[in-house]
Design a protein around this motif. Sequence first.
Motif, short mmCIF file in Angstrom:
data_model
loop_
_atom_site.label_atom_id
_atom_site.label_comp_id
_atom_site.label_asym_id
_atom_site.label_seq_id
_atom_site.Cartn_x
_atom_site.Cartn_y
_atom_site.Cartn_z
N ILE A 37 -28.85 -5.53 8.45
CA ILE A 37 -30.04 -5.01 9.14
C ILE A 37 -29.73 -3.62 9.68
O ILE A 37 -28.71 -3.41 10.35
CB ILE A 37 -30.45 -5.93 10.30
CG1 ILE A 37 -30.76 -7.34 9.76
CG2 ILE A 37 -31.64 -5.37 11.06
CD1 ILE A 37 -30.95 -8.38 10.86
N ARG A 38 -30.59 -2.67 9.39
CA ARG A 38 -30.45 -1.29 9.89
C ARG A 38 -31.51 -1.06 10.96
O ARG A 38 -32.70 -1.29 10.74
CB ARG A 38 -30.60 -0.29 8.75
CG ARG A 38 -30.37 1.16 9.17
CD ARG A 38 -30.57 2.10 7.99
NE ARG A 38 -29.52 1.96 6.99
CZ ARG A 38 -29.72 1.52 5.76
NH1 ARG A 38 -30.93 1.16 5.38
NH2 ARG A 38 -28.72 1.44 4.90
N LEU A 39 -31.07 -0.60 12.13
CA LEU A 39 -31.97 -0.40 13.26
C LEU A 39 -31.88 1.02 13.78
O LEU A 39 -30.84 1.68 13.63
CB LEU A 39 -31.60 -1.36 14.40
CG LEU A 39 -31.79 -2.85 14.11
CD1 LEU A 39 -30.99 -3.69 15.08
CD2 LEU A 39 -33.26 -3.21 14.20
N GLU A 40 -32.95 1.48 14.40
CA GLU A 40 -32.89 2.77 15.08
C GLU A 40 -31.84 2.69 16.18
O GLU A 40 -31.61 1.65 16.79
CB GLU A 40 -34.26 3.12 15.66
CG GLU A 40 -35.31 3.36 14.57
CD GLU A 40 -36.68 3.65 15.16
OE1 GLU A 40 -36.82 3.53 16.40
OE2 GLU A 40 -37.59 3.98 14.39
N GLU A 41 -31.19 3.81 16.41
CA GLU A 41 -30.02 3.82 17.30
C GLU A 41 -30.32 3.24 18.67
O GLU A 41 -29.50 2.52 19.25
CB GLU A 41 -29.48 5.24 17.42
CG GLU A 41 -28.17 5.33 18.16
CD GLU A 41 -27.59 6.73 18.12
OE1 GLU A 41 -26.55 6.94 18.77
OE2 GLU A 41 -28.19 7.61 17.47
N ASN A 42 -31.51 3.51 19.20
CA ASN A 42 -31.84 3.03 20.54
C ASN A 42 -32.11 1.53 20.59
O ASN A 42 -32.19 0.93 21.66
CB ASN A 42 -33.05 3.79 21.10
CG ASN A 42 -34.31 3.54 20.28
OD1 ASN A 42 -34.27 3.48 19.05
ND2 ASN A 42 -35.44 3.41 20.94
N LEU A 43 -32.24 0.88 19.42
CA LEU A 43 -32.50 -0.55 19.38
C LEU A 43 -31.27 -1.37 18.97
O LEU A 43 -31.26 -2.59 19.14
CB LEU A 43 -33.64 -0.85 18.40
CG LEU A 43 -35.03 -0.32 18.77
CD1 LEU A 43 -36.01 -0.65 17.66
CD2 LEU A 43 -35.50 -0.91 20.10
N LEU A 44 -30.26 -0.70 18.43
CA LEU A 44 -29.12 -1.42 17.88
C LEU A 44 -28.41 -2.26 18.94
O LEU A 44 -28.20 -3.47 18.75
CB LEU A 44 -28.13 -0.43 17.25
CG LEU A 44 -26.85 -1.05 16.68
CD1 LEU A 44 -27.18 -2.03 15.56
CD2 LEU A 44 -25.91 0.04 16.18
N ASN A 45 -28.04 -1.66 20.06
CA ASN A 45 -27.33 -2.41 21.10
C ASN A 45 -28.20 -3.49 21.72
O ASN A 45 -27.72 -4.57 22.08
CB ASN A 45 -26.81 -1.46 22.18
CG ASN A 45 -25.66 -0.60 21.67
OD1 ASN A 45 -24.94 -0.98 20.75
ND2 ASN A 45 -25.49 0.57 22.28
N ASP A 46 -29.50 -3.20 21.83
CA ASP A 46 -30.43 -4.18 22.38
C ASP A 46 -30.48 -5.42 21.48
O ASP A 46 -30.43 -6.56 21.97
CB ASP A 46 -31.82 -3.56 22.50
CG ASP A 46 -32.84 -4.54 23.03
OD1 ASP A 46 -32.88 -4.75 24.24
OD2 ASP A 46 -33.60 -5.10 22.21
N TYR A 47 -30.57 -5.20 20.18
CA TYR A 47 -30.63 -6.33 19.26
C TYR A 47 -29.30 -7.08 19.22
O TYR A 47 -29.28 -8.32 19.16
CB TYR A 47 -31.01 -5.85 17.86
CG TYR A 47 -31.11 -6.96 16.84
CD1 TYR A 47 -32.19 -7.84 16.86
CD2 TYR A 47 -30.12 -7.14 15.88
CE1 TYR A 47 -32.29 -8.87 15.94
CE2 TYR A 47 -30.20 -8.18 14.96
CZ TYR A 47 -31.29 -9.03 14.99
OH TYR A 47 -31.37 -10.06 14.07
#
Length: 284
Positions: A154-164
């Motif tokens: 899964i590839r996420l925008e940087e601001n969502l990666l740690n949240d996910y």
Amino acid sequence: MAVRDVSHVELYTRDKIATVDFFVSTMGFTRVADSVAVDRSSVLLRQGDAQLVVTSGWGTGEWLSKYGDGVADIAVTCDDVAETARAALAAGARVMRSPHGAPVVSRWGAVSHTLLPASLTDSITPPVGHKWRVFPGAPEEPTGHLRRYDHIAIRLEENLLNDYAAFCTEVFGLSLVPGRRPPVGGQAVAPLVAHSASKRVAFVLTSADTYDGAEALTARLENPEGAVGTHRLAFLADGVRFGTREHRHPGMPQLRLHTVEHGGRQGMGTALSGFAAGTGGSVG
């Protein structure tokens, strides 16, 4: 609250016939059942313990216009659906209901998870909620050389990666470990690997450049492999020679499909450990 397994992955597509044909003729899946609702229709494909639901119809239009053909949902089974949904809300996620009544957790763009009960769901039972009609000639037992999902990238925008990643550990009960892959452009890229104690769930998480508005669409057209969302489905397989094989569906340029040899499993119990260590190829 622990997540136990991947029940199925649902693909949204504008051309269901071509997509089903690709997975049957190229990947060896079997068409098991069909489901028709007011705003969408679905086909259930199966190979081993891996299930795919291919869906099209006007009810998928908004999602398709935003993200294009691809993975719309990763359905997981968990010990306690109601408690997992409550924990997801407390963690700031959105919890909606699917057209079939199951909780659907989202917050991370194209990534969502339908929550299904582990006690009532197994890998050879069609996903609950649909009104499935068995496809004529479908085998009663799973067939094919694929065993199950090995990992999902899964590839996420940087601001969502740690949240996910935090959501995976706190709500889904997954363990988080760093991965490695060979340096890109002189810089090492380190994905995160979230995996379950059951060894049946593994997510490889990487970040993507962030674009807004028209820039996002341009970026997806110019570099579909850089688009956010699920960009790899890897299947554990029997008898795959020369390690990993890659398949591409021409209508889903951002999605890679890998088959990974079962005999190469190690570490966490999946061939993913080789990817995460940088010995089995790129995990990003």
